[in-house]
Design a protein around this motif. Structure first.
Motif, mmCIF file in Angstrom:
data_model
loop_
_atom_site.group_PDB
_atom_site.id
_atom_site.type_symbol
_atom_site.label_atom_id
_atom_site.label_comp_id
_atom_site.label_asym_id
_atom_site.label_seq_id
_atom_site.Cartn_x
_atom_site.Cartn_y
_atom_site.Cartn_z
ATOM 1 N N TYR A 178 0.837 -1.203 0.000
ATOM 2 C CA TYR A 178 0.000 0.000 0.000
ATOM 3 C C TYR A 178 0.873 1.256 0.000
ATOM 4 O O TYR A 178 1.866 1.321 0.710
ATOM 5 C CB TYR A 178 -0.905 0.037 1.236
ATOM 6 N N VAL A 179 0.447 2.238 -0.787
ATOM 7 C CA VAL A 179 1.143 3.513 -0.839
ATOM 8 C C VAL A 179 0.124 4.608 -0.537
ATOM 9 O O VAL A 179 -0.972 4.618 -1.091
ATOM 10 C CB VAL A 179 1.767 3.760 -2.233
ATOM 11 N N LEU A 180 0.517 5.505 0.347
ATOM 12 C CA LEU A 180 -0.305 6.669 0.673
ATOM 13 C C LEU A 180 0.407 7.915 0.175
ATOM 14 O O LEU A 180 1.600 8.102 0.418
ATOM 15 C CB LEU A 180 -0.516 6.799 2.185
ATOM 16 N N PHE A 181 -0.346 8.760 -0.516
ATOM 17 C CA PHE A 181 0.148 10.072 -0.932
ATOM 18 C C PHE A 181 -0.908 11.084 -0.529
ATOM 19 O O PHE A 181 -2.074 10.962 -0.928
ATOM 20 C CB PHE A 181 0.374 10.094 -2.447
ATOM 21 N N ALA A 182 -0.525 12.034 0.310
ATOM 22 C CA ALA A 182 -1.490 13.023 0.789
ATOM 23 C C ALA A 182 -0.890 14.417 0.771
ATOM 24 O O ALA A 182 0.151 14.661 1.376
ATOM 25 C CB ALA A 182 -1.952 12.674 2.200
ATOM 26 N N VAL A 183 -1.549 15.310 0.061
ATOM 27 C CA VAL A 183 -1.239 16.736 0.078
ATOM 28 C C VAL A 183 -2.511 17.391 0.596
ATOM 29 O O VAL A 183 -3.527 17.429 -0.097
ATOM 30 C CB VAL A 183 -0.876 17.280 -1.320
ATOM 31 N N SER A 184 -2.460 17.825 1.841
ATOM 32 C CA SER A 184 -3.653 18.357 2.489
ATOM 33 C C SER A 184 -3.248 19.036 3.792
ATOM 34 O O SER A 184 -2.236 18.677 4.394
ATOM 35 C CB SER A 184 -4.624 17.207 2.791
ATOM 36 N N LYS A 185 -4.071 19.972 4.223
ATOM 37 C CA LYS A 185 -3.832 20.560 5.542
ATOM 38 C C LYS A 185 -4.031 19.503 6.623
ATOM 39 O O LYS A 185 -3.509 19.620 7.720
ATOM 40 C CB LYS A 185 -4.735 21.779 5.772
ATOM 41 N N ASP A 186 -4.739 18.434 6.285
ATOM 42 C CA ASP A 186 -5.002 17.341 7.220
ATOM 43 C C ASP A 186 -4.156 16.102 6.916
ATOM 44 O O ASP A 186 -4.541 14.980 7.254
ATOM 45 C CB ASP A 186 -6.486 16.965 7.172
ATOM 46 N N ALA A 187 -3.007 16.292 6.301
ATOM 47 C CA ALA A 187 -2.175 15.161 5.872
ATOM 48 C C ALA A 187 -1.827 14.220 7.027
ATOM 49 O O ALA A 187 -1.822 13.000 6.860
ATOM 50 C CB ALA A 187 -0.903 15.665 5.192
ATOM 51 N N ARG A 188 -1.561 14.748 8.198
ATOM 52 C CA ARG A 188 -1.188 13.896 9.343
ATOM 53 C C ARG A 188 -2.385 13.077 9.834
ATOM 54 O O ARG A 188 -2.230 11.923 10.235
ATOM 55 C CB ARG A 188 -0.606 14.726 10.487
ATOM 56 N N LEU A 189 -3.587 13.660 9.796
ATOM 57 C CA LEU A 189 -4.789 12.907 10.168
ATOM 58 C C LEU A 189 -5.064 11.802 9.147
ATOM 59 O O LEU A 189 -5.477 10.698 9.508
ATOM 60 C CB LEU A 189 -6.001 13.838 10.272
ATOM 61 N N ILE A 190 -4.823 12.108 7.893
ATOM 62 C CA ILE A 190 -4.993 11.113 6.830
ATOM 63 C C ILE A 190 -3.993 9.981 7.030
ATOM 64 O O ILE A 190 -4.338 8.804 6.922
ATOM 65 C CB ILE A 190 -4.831 11.774 5.444
ATOM 66 N N GLU A 191 -2.767 10.329 7.359
ATOM 67 C CA GLU A 191 -1.730 9.322 7.621
ATOM 68 C C GLU A 191 -2.133 8.432 8.797
ATOM 69 O O GLU A 191 -1.980 7.213 8.744
ATOM 70 C CB GLU A 191 -0.392 10.002 7.905
ATOM 71 N N ARG A 192 -2.655 9.027 9.841
ATOM 72 C CA ARG A 192 -3.094 8.261 11.002
ATOM 73 C C ARG A 192 -4.220 7.287 10.631
ATOM 74 O O ARG A 192 -4.209 6.124 11.028
ATOM 75 C CB ARG A 192 -3.539 9.182 12.140
ATOM 76 N N ALA A 193 -5.183 7.766 9.845
ATOM 77 C CA ALA A 193 -6.289 6.902 9.402
ATOM 78 C C ALA A 193 -5.766 5.747 8.539
ATOM 79 O O ALA A 193 -6.219 4.602 8.678
ATOM 80 C CB ALA A 193 -7.326 7.732 8.638
ATOM 81 N N PHE A 194 -4.804 6.021 7.686
ATOM 82 C CA PHE A 194 -4.168 5.007 6.841
ATOM 83 C C PHE A 194 -3.488 3.952 7.722
ATOM 84 O O PHE A 194 -3.688 2.743 7.534
ATOM 85 C CB PHE A 194 -3.153 5.702 5.930
#
Length: 164
Positions: free
Chosen positions: A142-158
């Motif tokens: 799995y690869v996660l790529f996130a550009v967002s003000k909420d990138a860290r929350l997205i990473e945590r959910a991942f």
């Protein structure tokens, strides 16, 4: 009678050893193999963590266009992009057909970051900051790529979806 008692004890001990062996084998069989978690499930975790209202959902064709990834590399994907080309927001979760392709995919995503950096650096400094604080993470296939003000929350959910 003593012989009969010894046979019963021996059979009982062998049965217990067999059961213990089966339990150990069943418990160890999953090690080394990564559990397949549908990317939709990961996407639901992300949706529960952050608002995706201002993003539009993409598909494999859009992933191929944005990142130059061939269909032979991608098993499954969720993609959210900004609904306007003046925003840098992007969220992609890509499940690879082969874990060995993760470096190749990372290189393609880093190329995208470079392209977006050039595009936004002088034009939209606030979006440029988001690009610089991106998350690019590989976990198994799995690869996660996130550009967002909420990138860290997205990473945590991942991470939570994949059982960090």
């Amino acid at each position: 009678m003593l012989n009969n008692l010894t046979n019963r004890n021996l059979k009982g001990a062998l049965l217990i050893l067999l059961l213990v062996g089966l339990c150990i084998a069943a418990g160890c069989s999953g090690k080394g193999k990564s559990e397949i978690i549908p990317v939709d499930e990961i996407g639901k975790r992300i949706e529960q963590s952050v608002s995706l209202d201002n993003l539009k959902k993409g598909d494999l064709e859009k992933v191929q266009k944005l990142y130059g990834l061939e269909a032979e590399v991608v098993e499954d994907v969720i993609l959210y992009t900004a609904s306007s080309n003046v925003k840098a927001d992007e969220i992609a979760v890509i499940r690879l057909k082969e874990e060995g392709k993760s470096d190749y995919v990372k290189q393609r995503l880093l190329k995208r970051i470079d392209e977006q950096t050039v595009k936004f650096k002088d034009y939209r400094p606030d979006e440029y900051v988001l690009i610089n604080k991106h998350v690019l993470k590989v976990k198994g296939s799995y690869v996660l790529f996130a550009v967002s003000k909420d990138a860290r929350l997205i990473e945590r959910a991942f991470d939570e979806a994949l059982g960090k």
